[in-house]
Design an enzyme around this catalytic site. Structure first.
Site, PDB file in Angstrom:
ATOM      1  N   GLY A  59       2.509  18.343 -18.602  1.00  0.00           N
ATOM      2  CA  GLY A  59       2.271  16.919 -18.432  1.00  0.00           C
ATOM      3  C   GLY A  59       3.072  16.454 -17.228  1.00  0.00           C
ATOM      4  N   GLY A 114       5.853  15.556 -15.429  1.00  0.00           N
ATOM      5  CA  GLY A 114       7.262  15.636 -15.772  1.00  0.00           C
ATOM      6  C   GLY A 114       8.198  14.992 -14.784  1.00  0.00           C
ATOM      7  N   GLY A 158      13.584  15.116 -13.277  1.00  0.00           N
ATOM      8  CA  GLY A 158      12.524  14.241 -12.813  1.00  0.00           C
ATOM      9  C   GLY A 158      12.604  13.888 -11.344  1.00  0.00           C
ATOM     10  N   ARG A 213       1.818  10.121  -3.151  1.00  0.00           N
ATOM     11  CA  ARG A 213       0.672  10.749  -2.494  1.00  0.00           C
ATOM     12  C   ARG A 213      -0.612  10.061  -2.930  1.00  0.00           C
ATOM     13  NH1 ARG A 213       1.981  16.237  -5.576  1.00  0.00           N
ATOM     14  NH2 ARG A 213       1.087  15.789  -7.620  1.00  0.00           N
ATOM     15  N   ARG A 269      -6.846  16.939 -13.889  1.00  0.00           N
ATOM     16  CA  ARG A 269      -6.749  18.381 -13.637  1.00  0.00           C
ATOM     17  C   ARG A 269      -7.635  19.169 -14.608  1.00  0.00           C
ATOM     18  NH1 ARG A 269      -0.748  18.578 -11.819  1.00  0.00           N
ATOM     19  NH2 ARG A 269      -0.289  16.372 -11.600  1.00  0.00           N
ATOM     20  N   ASP A 297      -3.228  23.770 -14.061  1.00  0.00           N
ATOM     21  CA  ASP A 297      -2.750  22.384 -13.987  1.00  0.00           C
ATOM     22  C   ASP A 297      -2.557  21.937 -12.542  1.00  0.00           C
ATOM     23  OD1 ASP A 297      -0.513  24.342 -14.269  1.00  0.00           O
ATOM     24  OD2 ASP A 297       0.705  22.603 -13.785  1.00  0.00           O
TER      25      ASP A 297
END
Length: 475
Positions: free
Chosen positions: A90, A92, A127, A180, A187, A256
């Site tokens: 997920g 992260g 993170g 970005r 995904r 992913d």
């Protein structure tokens, strides 16, 4: 924030309801220093008039954009990582910040972050993103865009002035926050997660959402899941072909790290080839060469099979195998188109185009001529012969294999006859992005606080893109 007609907020993900993402809070950083602003894409999307404070508010402090997502969303997904299924993935260290419509072509785009703090899927991580990692991502995205590879765009990079500790590089190291711009962060692993939980309702809902907003060519017909897989396979084929012509090695082609729009993103241990070597590995931790340059088509095809496997819950009796196999002919066709574009040549007969592509690859591998140098020297085919013969690589352009390739050049006309008058082709060397140069650019930043070489490199890459006819964003 100044609102312009080009800014078109489109928070569509809210239509999915719960079960697909988690509301999260952005990290608070000690301070922020802007290091990169993509003014070209900002102007295209109606954000070019943001002043410095407004830019920092939305892309440094990550406050919501007007009429957009009210809070960041960490997306849920699983995935195969180096052929091992991981049900603990997920977002992260990133999240979905906003969605908007591209005023030029109507595509649904989104802003995703990297280094924006912990989420429920951080798995004990901090993170954060290193500044070196952020700089590398900007360079990769700019280079791939210039080479006409479907890619996410580096939109903004702030240094966040924290000291990060990493086990695989010198620490403490500097920190950053990247935003970005992508044509979806959904995904293959997003589908895998719901298949893992046997959640047919959410799988169906996700499929319908993706067809409506991202893959409209899959709409209609009796088996939308099959049509969707086939469309994603063809888009993925075009992506792999573009990587191949660009000499790009992604490095971590886990399921992913592949999205459903056929656009690459998430540039960690990538490399560009110095010379053509199918066994070239980008990631130091890829000990078996699973994602080596020559293995990228196999890796993507396998991930397409995994996407199809996830969707079997939606259409258990459907024939997915032919849809997955669409990748192979799609790749053959797209490879020829990608190599012709890199060579600046107009298409000929499909069989001749395939022969030219094969001849180029055989020559590059056999001769070990520098990869980018060859395409620079022979851009436009025979139109560049005098220039190529005067190149520092001219010694490579002889022998039977090259003579056979040279004879194929005779069958083609330049696609862009005026391109060679561009200042880029008046120089004596191609624009490359090899690892030694990336390290040198980072050393100037880290040791001397000198950002000029990095900024000059981005400008050089963009000049190459102009010369090669890459479509620059209009604003």
């Amino acid at each position: 924030m100044p609102i312009t007609p080009r800014y078109r907020p489109a928070p569509r993900i809210s239509l999915l309801g719960d079960g697909f993402a988690d509301v999260v809070t952005a990290a608070r950083f000690p301070t922020r220093t802007l290091r990169f602003r993509n003014q070209r894409w900002a102007s295209r999307l109606g954000l070019g008039e943001l002043d410095a404070e407004e830019w920092e508010r939305h892309f440094g402090r990550l406050e919501p954009l007007p009429e957009n997502l009210p809070a960041p969303l960490a997306l849920r997904y699983h995935g195969h990582q180096f052929d091992v299924y991981n049900a603990y993935l997920g977002d992260g260290r990133g999240f979905l910040l906003a969605e908007l419509e591209d005023p030029e072509d109507g595509r649904l785009l989104d802003f995703g972050t990297k280094g924006s703090g912990t989420t429920p899927y951080s798995r004990g991580g901090d993170g954060r993103l290193t500044l070196k990692g952020g700089v590398r991502e900007v360079l990769a995205a700019e280079m791939l865009e210039a080479l006409s590879v479907p890619t996410s765009k580096a939109f903004s990079l702030f240094e966040t002035h924290e000291a990060l500790f990493r086990g695989d590089e010198p620490s403490p190291t500097r920190s950053s926050l990247l935003v970005r711009l992508s044509h979806s962060h959904i995904r293959f692993g997003t589908f895998q997660r719901h298949a893992y939980h046997r959640d047919v309702a959410r799988l169906s809902q996700l499929l319908d959402f993706c067809i409506t907003h991202y893959v409209p060519e899959a709409a209609g017909g009796p088996d939308p899941a099959v049509r969707f897989v086939e469309a994603v396979a063809r888009r993925s084929a075009r992506l792999v072909a573009a990587w191949t012509a660009a000499g790009f090695v992604h490095g971590v082609l886990n399921s992913d790290n592949m999205n459903i729009t056929g656009e690459s993103f998430d540039y960690g241990p990538y490399r560009f080839l110095p010379t053509l070597d199918p066994s070239f590995i980008a990631a130091y931790f890829d000990h078996t060469g699973l994602y080596a340059f020559g293995q990228q088509p196999r890796a993507v095809a396998l991930n397409l099979t995994r996407l199809a496997d996830a969707l079997r819950l939606v259409s258990p009796s459907a024939a997915f195998a032919p849809a997955v196999r669409a990748f192979e002919p799609g790749l053959r066709e797209a490879r020829a188109a990608a190599f012709l574009a890199r060579m600046g040549l107009s298409p000929s007969d499909p069989d001749v185009d395939a022969s030219l592509t094969e001849a180029i690859e055989l020559f590059l591998e056999d001769s070990q001529v520098p990869f980018d140098r060859f395409f620079f020297d022979w851009y436009g085919g025979v139109q560049s012969e005098a220039r190529a013969r005067a190149s520092e690589a001219s010694r490579f352009y002889q022998g039977e294999r090259f003579d056979a390739l040279r004879s194929l050049f005779e069958l083609y006309t330049p696609a862009r006859p005026d391109a060679l008058s561009h200042p880029y082709f008046q120089g004596d060397a191609p624009c490359s992005l090899l690892i030694d140069e990336i390290e040198s650019l980072w050393h100037a930043i880290d040791a001397h606080e000198d950002w000029a070489p990095f900024e000059e490199k981005v400008a050089e890459i963009r000049r190459m893109g102009e010369a090669l006819g890459a479509k620059a964003p209009a604003g």
